[in-house]
Enzyme design. Structure first.
Site, PDB file in Angstrom:
ATOM      1  N   GLU A   1       0.948  -1.242   0.163  1.00 40.64           N
ATOM      2  CA  GLU A   1       0.120   0.087   0.041  1.00 40.64           C
ATOM      3  C   GLU A   1       0.880   1.242   0.161  1.00 40.64           C
ATOM      4  O   GLU A   1       1.854   1.215   0.764  1.00 40.64           O
ATOM      5  CB  GLU A   1      -0.749  -0.196   1.200  1.00 40.64           C
ATOM      6  CG  GLU A   1      -1.685   1.067   1.345  1.00 40.64           C
ATOM      7  CD  GLU A   1      -2.635   1.217   2.641  1.00 40.64           C
ATOM      8  OE1 GLU A   1      -2.511   0.479   3.470  1.00 40.64           O
ATOM      9  OE2 GLU A   1      -3.752   1.825   2.738  1.00 40.64           O
TER      10      GLU A   1
ATOM     11  N   LYS B   1      -9.570   2.232  -2.045  1.00 35.49           N
ATOM     12  CA  LYS B   1      -9.749   1.560  -0.709  1.00 35.49           C
ATOM     13  C   LYS B   1     -11.076   1.929  -0.086  1.00 35.49           C
ATOM     14  O   LYS B   1     -11.602   3.084  -0.239  1.00 35.49           O
ATOM     15  CB  LYS B   1      -8.660   2.298   0.140  1.00 35.49           C
ATOM     16  CG  LYS B   1      -8.510   1.794   1.566  1.00 35.49           C
ATOM     17  CD  LYS B   1      -7.259   2.246   2.202  1.00 35.49           C
ATOM     18  CE  LYS B   1      -6.995   1.811   3.674  1.00 35.49           C
ATOM     19  NZ  LYS B   1      -5.711   2.140   4.319  1.00 35.49           N
TER      20      LYS B   1
ATOM     21  N   CYS C   1      -5.521  -2.907   2.209  1.00 43.69           N
ATOM     22  CA  CYS C   1      -5.232  -2.927   3.595  1.00 43.69           C
ATOM     23  C   CYS C   1      -6.571  -3.138   4.693  1.00 43.69           C
ATOM     24  O   CYS C   1      -6.924  -4.491   4.763  1.00 43.69           O
ATOM     25  CB  CYS C   1      -4.523  -1.885   4.193  1.00 43.69           C
ATOM     26  SG  CYS C   1      -3.701  -1.939   5.543  1.00 43.69           S
TER      27      CYS C   1
HETATM   28  N1  LIG Z   1      -3.213   1.052   6.129  1.00 46.44           N
HETATM   29  C1  LIG Z   1      -4.200   0.642   6.903  1.00 46.44           C
HETATM   30  O1  LIG Z   1      -5.295   0.582   6.425  1.00 46.44           O
HETATM   31  N2  LIG Z   1      -3.766   0.228   8.033  1.00 46.44           N
HETATM   32  C2  LIG Z   1      -4.858  -0.062   8.993  1.00 46.44           C
HETATM   33  C3  LIG Z   1      -4.444  -1.221  10.221  1.00 46.44           C
HETATM   34  C4  LIG Z   1      -4.453  -2.575   9.912  1.00 46.44           C
HETATM   35  O2  LIG Z   1      -5.559  -2.541   9.135  1.00 46.44           O
HETATM   36  O3  LIG Z   1      -4.149  -3.388  10.250  1.00 46.44           O
END
Ligand SMILES: NC(=O)NCCC(=O)O
Length: 383
Positions: free
Chosen positions: A118, A195, A232
């Site tokens: 990401e 996203k 993510c």
């Molecule tokens: N980049 C992101 O969405 N991180 C959030 C933390 C996670 O989902 O572990």
């Protein structure tokens, strides 16, 4: 500070007696996946450039009515190259150079479809909540420097490249998005996927920068299979995974940026479970390293302010629809995980387990529709 554990696999290899190793790996990873024979050229290049290179094979039964659909998938994990205080373009260009090497390593390994982590062109600066200079990393999905750079590589190596970036919608009021750009092996941009779920947890305060995506659950029909990108935090939402499957995905990439203290117990489970529940392959990709920012920020938890997020623990892996998975990459090193898969396995598992056949979309749709009504009450019968 204590050194980071290298990987679960390193601990297993160091401490589990040889007699138990096979059983333990079967219990942990499901079917034993043979290692992929990679070219010497690829191995030497990986060694020279300090890239952890691992490859595995997911096979399927041979069928008399369909030929095998063999595809090599790659997932890339990496640290930032320059400190977060370096000029923005220098940071981005150093990452371009590093990724060019890793993509070359993938090409030498015969990879057909590859995905980076990401927001791969930048440090994961969203924890700071500062707008400048970090918003300067945002660039056009169609015409930005990163897309142009990857278009050449995609064409040169005949490889589909999934590039998760911070997007600047130049034609739409300069709004910022968290977006994966899907570039065909012809070098053309096939499209983008944004996203869907934005975290509001711990230091992950991304809602300051962009809103939830508006591209739904797109699937891209490429020469190497139907692919989708669940960025993510979307991996915590089973319905998000489900809808990529409903749209026919064969492979769903999950480019991530997440840290040990927050999510490591969830990491080995979620993408693997999604592969099982949706009869497709998943590729869980996480960045590596600890990124330090110039100014302190707080986590709104009463603890002292700090300049880093914690350790991004890598551990990227591939999971198959039959519940098997590859070992993870290292928790500390840049790496490339490769899986040679026969996409026929997806339908074979659908036939075996019947999850698509037995799902009750009619029930779910009705009940979810009811939930959205203002007079909805939970369906609980009380004693
Ligand atoms: N980049 C992101 O969405 N991180 C959030 C933390 C996670 O989902 O572990």
């Amino acid at each position: 500070m204590a050194a980071e554990v290298e990987s679960v696999e390193a601990l297993i290899d160091e401490f589990v007696p040889a007699d138990n190793l096979k059983d333990l790996k079967r219990l942990l990873y499901g079917a034993e996946l043979p290692s992929l024979n990679l070219s010497n050229e690829a191995k030497l290049f990986a060694q020279e450039k300090d890239i952890e290179l691992k490859g595995y094979i997911f096979s399927a039964a041979s069928e008399s009515t369909r030929s095998p659909k063999i595809v090599r998938i790659g997932g890339v994990q990496n640290k930032i190259v320059l400190p977060t205080t370096a000029p923005i373009l220098a940071q981005r260009d150093a990452l371009h150079k590093r990724i060019a090497d890793i993509i070359k390593c993938a090409a030498l390994s015969g990879v057909n479809v590859i995905c980076m982590q990401e927001a791969w062109t930048m440090p994961f600066a969203f924890c700071t909540r500062e707008k400048q200079p970090w918003c300067e990393f945002a660039e056009s999905a169609e015409n930005g420097a990163t897309t142009k750079f990857l278009q050449e590589l995609a064409h040169q190596y005949n490889m589909v490249i999934v590039s998760p970036i911070l997007e600047r919608e130049e034609e739409r009021w300069d709004v910022i998005q968290n977006t994966a750009v899907v570039i065909s092996n012809s070098g053309e941009v096939i499209g983008i996927s944004r996203k869907n779920h934005i975290p509001r947890v711990g230091d992950f305060n991304e809602s300051t920068y962009y809103m939830e995506g508006n591209t739904g659950h797109r699937v891209f029909d490429t020469q190497f299979g139907k692919i989708a990108v669940n960025i993510c935090y979307g991996r915590h939402h089973p319905q998000n995974w489900m809808l990529y499957g409903i749209n026919g995905a064969d492979i769903v990439f999950n480019p991530s940026a997440t840290v040990g203290a927050l999510s490591e117990p969830l990491w080995p489970i979620e993408a693997r479970n999604a592969a099982i529940a949706n009869s497709y392959f998943t590729v869980a990709i996480n960045r590596v390293g600890t990124e330090e920012f110039p100014n302190e920020f707080t986590s709104a938890d009463g603890k002292p302010a700090h300049k880093d997020f914690g350790h991004f623990y890598g551990s990227s892996y591939v999971a198959g629809p039959d519940g098997s998975r590859t070992p993870g990459l290292s928790r500390t090193r840049d790496g490339l995980i490769i899986a040679e898969v026969d996409l026929n396995l997806n339908r074979q598992i659908k036939d075996k387990w019947g999850f698509r056949m037995t799902q009750r979309l009619d029930l779910y749709a009705k009940e979810l529709n009811d939930v959205l009504k203002p007079d909805w009450k939970p369906n609980i019968i009380r004693e």
